[in-house]
Design an enzyme around this catalytic site. Sequence first.
Site, mmCIF file in Angstrom:
data_model
loop_
_atom_site.group_PDB
_atom_site.id
_atom_site.type_symbol
_atom_site.label_atom_id
_atom_site.label_comp_id
_atom_site.label_asym_id
_atom_site.label_seq_id
_atom_site.Cartn_x
_atom_site.Cartn_y
_atom_site.Cartn_z
ATOM 1 N N GLU A 79 26.142 31.839 21.792
ATOM 2 C CA GLU A 79 25.823 32.328 22.135
ATOM 3 C C GLU A 79 25.199 31.884 20.722
ATOM 4 O OE1 GLU A 79 28.573 33.647 22.808
ATOM 5 O OE2 GLU A 79 28.210 34.137 25.128
ATOM 6 N N HIS A 126 21.512 42.709 31.185
ATOM 7 C CA HIS A 126 22.751 43.784 32.034
ATOM 8 C C HIS A 126 22.947 44.223 30.270
ATOM 9 C CE1 HIS A 126 23.739 40.575 34.637
ATOM 10 N NE2 HIS A 126 24.739 41.257 35.033
HETATM 11 C C1 LIG Z 1 31.166 36.011 24.258
HETATM 12 C C2 LIG Z 1 30.864 35.619 25.928
HETATM 13 N N1 LIG Z 1 29.873 35.239 27.044
HETATM 14 C C3 LIG Z 1 29.774 35.673 27.531
HETATM 15 C C4 LIG Z 1 30.825 35.638 28.505
HETATM 16 C C5 LIG Z 1 30.340 35.058 29.876
HETATM 17 N N2 LIG Z 1 31.068 34.778 30.672
HETATM 18 C C6 LIG Z 1 32.924 35.229 31.415
HETATM 19 S S1 LIG Z 1 33.571 34.047 31.624
HETATM 20 C C7 LIG Z 1 32.598 32.803 31.616
HETATM 21 C C8 LIG Z 1 32.665 31.266 31.885
HETATM 22 C C9 LIG Z 1 33.940 30.775 31.505
HETATM 23 O O1 LIG Z 1 34.155 29.982 31.860
HETATM 24 P P1 LIG Z 1 36.008 29.912 31.655
HETATM 25 O O2 LIG Z 1 36.784 30.128 30.028
HETATM 26 O O3 LIG Z 1 36.498 27.421 32.157
HETATM 27 O O4 LIG Z 1 36.606 30.554 32.415
HETATM 28 P P2 LIG Z 1 37.438 29.535 33.605
HETATM 29 O O5 LIG Z 1 37.225 29.014 34.011
HETATM 30 O O6 LIG Z 1 38.978 29.910 33.442
HETATM 31 O O7 LIG Z 1 37.351 31.326 34.944
HETATM 32 C C10 LIG Z 1 31.656 33.495 31.250
HETATM 33 C C11 LIG Z 1 30.263 32.752 29.785
HETATM 34 C C12 LIG Z 1 31.809 36.364 28.102
HETATM 35 N N3 LIG Z 1 32.745 36.949 28.521
HETATM 36 N N4 LIG Z 1 32.098 36.493 26.196
#
Ligand SMILES: Cc1ncc(C[n+]2csc(CCOP(=O)(O)OP(=O)(O)O)c2C)c(N)n1
Lengths: 315, 262
Positions: free
Chosen positions: A59, A110
């Site tokens: 972000e 959100h």
């Molecule tokens: C700082 C932040 N930005 C955005 C999110 C929203 N978010 C939750 S999971 C995710 C994707 C994560 O991908 P990855 O780390 O590869 O997780 P996995 O594939 O293991 O589920 C995002 C963008 C968050 N939780 N925290």
Amino acid sequence: MAAELKPRATREAYGEALLELGARHPEVVALDADLSGSTKSGNFAAAYPQRFFNAGVAEANMMNMAAGLAIGGKIPYASTFAVFATGRAFDQVRQSIAQPRLPVRICASHGGLTVGEDGCTHQSIEDIGLMRMLPNMRVVVPADFNQTYAAVIESYNLPGPMYLRTGRPNVPFLYEQVPEGLGNGCDILKEGSDISIFACGIMVAKALEAARRLEKRDIDAEVVNVSIIKPIDADTVAGSLSKTGRAITAEEHSIIGGLGDAVAEVAAEQCPVRIGRLGIKDTFGKSGHPDQLLEEFHLTVADLVNLAQDMQKSE
Amino acid sequence: MVTAAGSGHPGGSLSAADIVAALYFQVLQHNPADPKWPGRDRFILSKGHCAPVLYAALARSGYFPVKDLVNLRQIDCHLQGHPDMHKTPGVEISSGSLGQGLSVSIGMALAMRLDNLPGRIFTLMGDGESQEGEVWEAAMAASHYKLNNLTAIIDANGLQIDGFTCDVMNIEPLPEKFAAFGWNTLVIDGNNMEQVVDALERSRTAAGPAAIIARTVKGKGVSYMENNAGWHGKAPKAGEAEQALAELTGEEIRESREKVGS
Ligand SMILES: Cc1ncc(C[n+]2csc(CCOP(=O)(O)OP(=O)(O)O)c2C)c(N)n1
Ligand SMILES: [Mg+2]
């Protein structure tokens, strides 16, 4: 009230309006941080892939990319969840967007408790306060789909930065049609003489319903939809306060820093009256169904009615 | 559990299931009867959205009753959508905002070193999560402070929310990046139990911080979820959950179906 229209989420209006802006203005670009499906910037991404930049889960980088695009003559719309847009990237927004007054539109979805089951980490209850603290930042919280659509279209012409908060749940339509714009951001939706209810976002529909119930109890409430929380329309706020002599503020946000404080500041300086603030009482949220959360954190129509009655009685 | 909740994150929970199972049932020195035992190893779930896999492991280890799992994300359940260290026994830190767990792990590792505690910190992150700049600030700090009590595991399933990591924001080559930041780096098949256990154990003796790049399949074990970004944060419907549990054979699963009917 446009009761016959099926409730829709304000974030969906963002997605659709952004698409319209994209069609009209080649300098409109959009950014997201791996949440384009949820924030609805994905509509724009699908239609204008060349003008869409996904920063990934980054972000801070996204906000400064947006700043750079603005310096380069583009009109950037940057979205992610409200917690991350404001909290995670606060210094980037402050240093590179608010201070240089760049026309970056931070359109965060959100907002508030109605994020629901994801819990306190994802429920943004400080974003309005954080953005309101920043000089030059316009802070917008529309109440329904149509007002959100208008806010996004209108924002194209803003000279400086804007923070726009949208929500996850479907909310009832309050405006039959997409209005011309937000005007001064302080719409008196129902006139009244006994108490002013200033509300924003999802709380506006609840305030209108509360006013209907209060009428049956001989309390004539005025309902004001404050969609531009900063700069707040102090004249309209003070005018309403001097007419009714007491007020309630209602917001899906901490009672600290948000609409309640904005109204209280006007009252303190121009028209000191008693103000009851409905909001999240300086605590974090938790997981649960959005409706259950609104009940537990006292953000329901019944809470509005009770507070109005208590304030009337105790005077 | 996720079906009962009606929301949650099955994909990244399943890709990490072998890693978390290896930790809780083989590698970690821990005592569910005394979650705060100072001598314990600590597991940090930096990718907090994968709380379901952590909760399953904690419940199966005896930190709280298995029957709690069906109340995930309900208003009065301690099992929050993202882990809360004050609500759920065995959760070491609260997480949910991505990119922060490695930094907190470094602080904990430093504190443990100051107190001469024997435990090791195992921190699980996502590959999408590694796009956060803070991860690389932490990566720099861990080797700067020569932390030899820290293992980071990257669940490299190749997917995030908006699609494949290589399309959204390429983070590869991960092994070379961690190596360049001064970490002992190992690449394994993160869905191969033998390799997972071996890598986790071997990381204990690394001189300095250890990174395990675990190549995994998101949604592992459920045919319709595997390698499909759509199952990042969506709960299977009852029928879909039936099929998923049927495909995920194994004693634990059958047992859980009998016990909690989910
Ligand atoms: C700082 C932040 N930005 C955005 C999110 C929203 N978010 C939750 S999971 C995710 C994707 C994560 O991908 P990855 O780390 O590869 O997780 P996995 O594939 O293991 O589920 C995002 C963008 C968050 N939780 N925290
Ligand atoms: Mg991933």
